[in-house]
Design a protein around this motif. Structure first.
Motif, PDB file in Angstrom:
ATOM      1  N   TYR A  58       0.831  -1.207   0.000  1.00 20.66           N
ATOM      2  CA  TYR A  58       0.000   0.000   0.000  1.00 20.66           C
ATOM      3  C   TYR A  58       0.865   1.256   0.000  1.00 20.66           C
ATOM      4  CZ  TYR A  58      -3.419   3.470   1.452  1.00 20.66           C
ATOM      5  OH  TYR A  58      -4.201   4.583   1.527  1.00 20.66           O
ATOM      6  N   LEU A  59       1.961   1.229   0.743  1.00 22.79           N
ATOM      7  CA  LEU A  59       2.837   2.396   0.808  1.00 22.79           C
ATOM      8  C   LEU A  59       3.647   2.575  -0.469  1.00 22.79           C
ATOM      9  CD1 LEU A  59       4.140   2.093   4.469  1.00 22.79           C
ATOM     10  CD2 LEU A  59       2.435   3.690   3.577  1.00 22.79           C
ATOM     11  N   ILE A  60       4.036   1.482  -1.094  1.00 27.46           N
ATOM     12  CA  ILE A  60       4.882   1.568  -2.283  1.00 27.46           C
ATOM     13  C   ILE A  60       4.068   1.950  -3.515  1.00 27.46           C
ATOM     14  CG2 ILE A  60       6.275   0.205  -3.879  1.00 27.46           C
ATOM     15  CD1 ILE A  60       7.386  -1.287  -1.506  1.00 27.46           C
ATOM     16  N   VAL A  61       2.951   1.293  -3.718  1.00 28.74           N
ATOM     17  CA  VAL A  61       2.145   1.540  -4.913  1.00 28.74           C
ATOM     18  C   VAL A  61       1.317   2.806  -4.689  1.00 28.74           C
ATOM     19  CG1 VAL A  61       0.326   0.626  -6.399  1.00 28.74           C
ATOM     20  CG2 VAL A  61       2.026  -0.915  -5.417  1.00 28.74           C
ATOM     21  N   PRO A  62       1.420   3.772  -5.598  1.00 28.66           N
ATOM     22  CA  PRO A  62       0.644   5.003  -5.411  1.00 28.66           C
ATOM     23  C   PRO A  62      -0.847   4.740  -5.566  1.00 28.66           C
ATOM     24  CG  PRO A  62       1.719   5.022  -7.533  1.00 28.66           C
ATOM     25  CD  PRO A  62       2.212   3.806  -6.799  1.00 28.66           C
ATOM     26  N   ALA A  63      -1.604   5.503  -4.837  1.00 26.89           N
ATOM     27  CA  ALA A  63      -3.055   5.358  -4.900  1.00 26.89           C
ATOM     28  C   ALA A  63      -3.570   5.848  -6.250  1.00 26.89           C
ATOM     29  CB  ALA A  63      -3.700   6.146  -3.773  1.00 26.89           C
ATOM     30  N   ILE A  64      -4.515   5.125  -6.798  1.00 24.11           N
ATOM     31  CA  ILE A  64      -5.104   5.519  -8.076  1.00 24.11           C
ATOM     32  C   ILE A  64      -6.242   6.486  -7.776  1.00 24.11           C
ATOM     33  CG2 ILE A  64      -6.326   4.711 -10.114  1.00 24.11           C
ATOM     34  CD1 ILE A  64      -4.912   2.025  -9.724  1.00 24.11           C
ATOM     35  N   ARG A  65      -6.157   7.656  -8.384  1.00 21.26           N
ATOM     36  CA  ARG A  65      -7.169   8.668  -8.145  1.00 21.26           C
ATOM     37  C   ARG A  65      -8.370   8.420  -9.042  1.00 21.26           C
ATOM     38  NH1 ARG A  65      -3.154  13.844  -8.154  1.00 21.26           N
ATOM     39  NH2 ARG A  65      -1.992  13.254  -6.309  1.00 21.26           N
ATOM     40  N   LYS A  66      -9.514   8.710  -8.482  1.00 21.57           N
ATOM     41  CA  LYS A  66     -10.730   8.596  -9.279  1.00 21.57           C
ATOM     42  C   LYS A  66     -10.830   9.809 -10.188  1.00 21.57           C
ATOM     43  CE  LYS A  66     -13.324   5.959  -5.905  1.00 21.57           C
ATOM     44  NZ  LYS A  66     -14.514   5.903  -5.078  1.00 21.57           N
ATOM     45  N   GLN A  67     -11.207   9.554 -11.418  1.00 21.38           N
ATOM     46  CA  GLN A  67     -11.342  10.644 -12.372  1.00 21.38           C
ATOM     47  C   GLN A  67     -12.706  11.296 -12.193  1.00 21.38           C
ATOM     48  OE1 GLN A  67     -10.662   9.010 -16.223  1.00 21.38           O
ATOM     49  NE2 GLN A  67      -8.467   8.757 -15.884  1.00 21.38           N
ATOM     50  N   GLU A  68     -12.686  12.591 -12.182  1.00 19.18           N
ATOM     51  CA  GLU A  68     -13.931  13.329 -12.038  1.00 19.18           C
ATOM     52  C   GLU A  68     -14.415  13.765 -13.416  1.00 19.18           C
ATOM     53  OE1 GLU A  68     -13.603  16.567  -9.324  1.00 19.18           O
ATOM     54  OE2 GLU A  68     -12.517  15.375  -7.856  1.00 19.18           O
ATOM     55  N   ILE A  69     -15.713  13.687 -13.597  1.00 19.87           N
ATOM     56  CA  ILE A  69     -16.308  14.140 -14.850  1.00 19.87           C
ATOM     57  C   ILE A  69     -16.687  15.602 -14.655  1.00 19.87           C
ATOM     58  CG2 ILE A  69     -18.226  13.864 -16.439  1.00 19.87           C
ATOM     59  CD1 ILE A  69     -18.247  10.902 -15.649  1.00 19.87           C
ATOM     60  N   VAL A  70     -16.185  16.440 -15.553  1.00 19.52           N
ATOM     61  CA  VAL A  70     -16.415  17.880 -15.437  1.00 19.52           C
ATOM     62  C   VAL A  70     -17.248  18.329 -16.632  1.00 19.52           C
ATOM     63  CG1 VAL A  70     -15.300  20.130 -15.327  1.00 19.52           C
ATOM     64  CG2 VAL A  70     -14.230  18.154 -14.228  1.00 19.52           C
ATOM     65  N   GLN A  71     -18.279  19.079 -16.358  1.00 19.12           N
ATOM     66  CA  GLN A  71     -19.114  19.638 -17.409  1.00 19.12           C
ATOM     67  C   GLN A  71     -18.557  21.015 -17.784  1.00 19.12           C
ATOM     68  OE1 GLN A  71     -21.744  18.246 -18.929  1.00 19.12           O
ATOM     69  NE2 GLN A  71     -21.651  16.362 -17.729  1.00 19.12           N
ATOM     70  N   LEU A  72     -18.225  21.201 -19.049  1.00 17.34           N
ATOM     71  CA  LEU A  72     -17.686  22.474 -19.505  1.00 17.34           C
ATOM     72  C   LEU A  72     -18.674  23.147 -20.456  1.00 17.34           C
ATOM     73  CD1 LEU A  72     -13.982  21.575 -20.334  1.00 17.34           C
ATOM     74  CD2 LEU A  72     -14.812  22.775 -18.334  1.00 17.34           C
ATOM     75  N   ALA A  73     -18.696  24.439 -20.341  1.00 14.61           N
ATOM     76  CA  ALA A  73     -19.475  25.205 -21.305  1.00 14.61           C
ATOM     77  C   ALA A  73     -18.699  25.224 -22.621  1.00 14.61           C
ATOM     78  CB  ALA A  73     -19.691  26.627 -20.793  1.00 14.61           C
ATOM     79  N   PRO A  74     -19.393  25.417 -23.760  1.00 18.81           N
ATOM     80  CA  PRO A  74     -18.684  25.410 -25.052  1.00 18.81           C
ATOM     81  C   PRO A  74     -17.534  26.419 -25.111  1.00 18.81           C
ATOM     82  CG  PRO A  74     -21.047  25.349 -25.412  1.00 18.81           C
ATOM     83  CD  PRO A  74     -20.836  25.517 -23.943  1.00 18.81           C
ATOM     84  N   ARG A  75     -17.720  27.583 -24.529  1.00 18.27           N
ATOM     85  CA  ARG A  75     -16.652  28.589 -24.549  1.00 18.27           C
ATOM     86  C   ARG A  75     -15.445  28.128 -23.727  1.00 18.27           C
ATOM     87  NH1 ARG A  75     -17.957  34.320 -22.234  1.00 18.27           N
ATOM     88  NH2 ARG A  75     -16.349  33.907 -20.745  1.00 18.27           N
ATOM     89  N   GLN A  76     -15.690  27.525 -22.575  1.00 20.05           N
ATOM     90  CA  GLN A  76     -14.603  27.006 -21.738  1.00 20.05           C
ATOM     91  C   GLN A  76     -13.869  25.878 -22.469  1.00 20.05           C
ATOM     92  OE1 GLN A  76     -16.928  25.880 -18.352  1.00 20.05           O
ATOM     93  NE2 GLN A  76     -16.162  27.600 -17.117  1.00 20.05           N
ATOM     94  N   PHE A  77     -14.633  25.046 -23.177  1.00 19.65           N
ATOM     95  CA  PHE A  77     -14.027  23.936 -23.914  1.00 19.65           C
ATOM     96  C   PHE A  77     -13.111  24.459 -25.017  1.00 19.65           C
ATOM     97  CE2 PHE A  77     -14.189  20.735 -27.337  1.00 19.65           C
ATOM     98  CZ  PHE A  77     -13.599  19.683 -26.659  1.00 19.65           C
ATOM     99  N   GLU A  78     -13.554  25.475 -25.759  1.00 24.12           N
ATOM    100  CA  GLU A  78     -12.728  26.047 -26.825  1.00 24.12           C
ATOM    101  C   GLU A  78     -11.463  26.688 -26.262  1.00 24.12           C
ATOM    102  OE1 GLU A  78     -15.203  28.759 -28.942  1.00 24.12           O
ATOM    103  OE2 GLU A  78     -16.463  27.170 -29.786  1.00 24.12           O
TER     104      GLU A  78
END
Length: 146
Positions: A58-78
Motif C-alpha cells: 500500500y505504501l509503495i504503490v501510489p493510490a489511483i485517483r478517481k477521475q472526475e467528470i467535469v461539465q464544460l461550457a462550449p466557450r470554456q471547452f474552446e
C-alpha cells in the motif's frame, strides 16, 4: 603442588571460557541469520507477514485517483482546447530543436573523424616518402636472413 593445581585450574577455566565464547559467537551468527531470513517469519507468523506485506504494498504503490467528470461550457471547452494546442506546439518545437541538435552533433563527429583519418593517412604517406623506410622496421636478424 598447590601452585600447579591452581595453574591447572586457571587453564581449565580459560578453556571453558573459550568454549563458551565459541558457543556464544555461533549462537549470535545463527540468530543474525534467522533475523534476515523471511522464511522463518513466513512460517512462524503467517498472518503478521501477510499484513506487513499488504501495508508495504500500500505504501509503495501510489493510490489511483478517481477521475472526475467535469461539465464544460462550449466557450470554456474552446479555451481549454486552444491552450492545449498552443502547449503542444511548444513541445513540438522543443522536440524538433533537440532532434536537430542531435543530428548536428552526429554530423560534426562524423566530419571530425573523417578529417582525422585523412590527416593521419596523409601524415603517414608524407613520413614514409620523407624517410624512405618501410612502415614496420625489421630487426637486424631479419635483414641478415634476407
Amino acid at each position: 603442588m598447590t601452585q600447579i593445581s591452581s595453574a591447572d585450574m586457571i587453564q581449565q577455566k580459560m578453556r571453558r571460557v573459550r568454549y563458551q565464547m565459541d558457543q556464544d559467537v555461533e549462537d549470535l551468527k545463527d540468530s543474525a541469520a534467522t533475523l534476515f531470513d523471511y522464511h522463518y517469519y513466513l512460517t512462524k507468523y503467517p498472518a503478521a507477514t501477510l499484513i506487513a506485506a499488504g501495508v508495504l504494498g500500500y505504501l509503495i504503490v501510489p493510490a489511483i485517483r478517481k477521475q472526475e467528470i467535469v461539465q464544460l461550457a462550449p466557450r470554456q471547452f474552446e479555451e481549454l482546447l486552444s491552450r492545449s494546442s498552443a502547449e503542444s506546439k511548444e513541445q513540438q518545437k522543443t522536440v524538433t530543436n533537440w532532434i536537430v541538435a542531435g543530428i548536428s552533433a552526429i554530423a560534426l563527429k562524423s566530419i571530425t573523424n573523417a578529417a582525422m583519418s585523412y590527416t593521419t593517412s596523409y601524415l603517414d604517406q608524407y613520413l614514409k616518402s620523407a624517410t624512405n623506410t618501410p612502415y614496420s622496421r625489421r630487426t637486424e636478424h631479419e635483414e641478415s636472413e634476407r
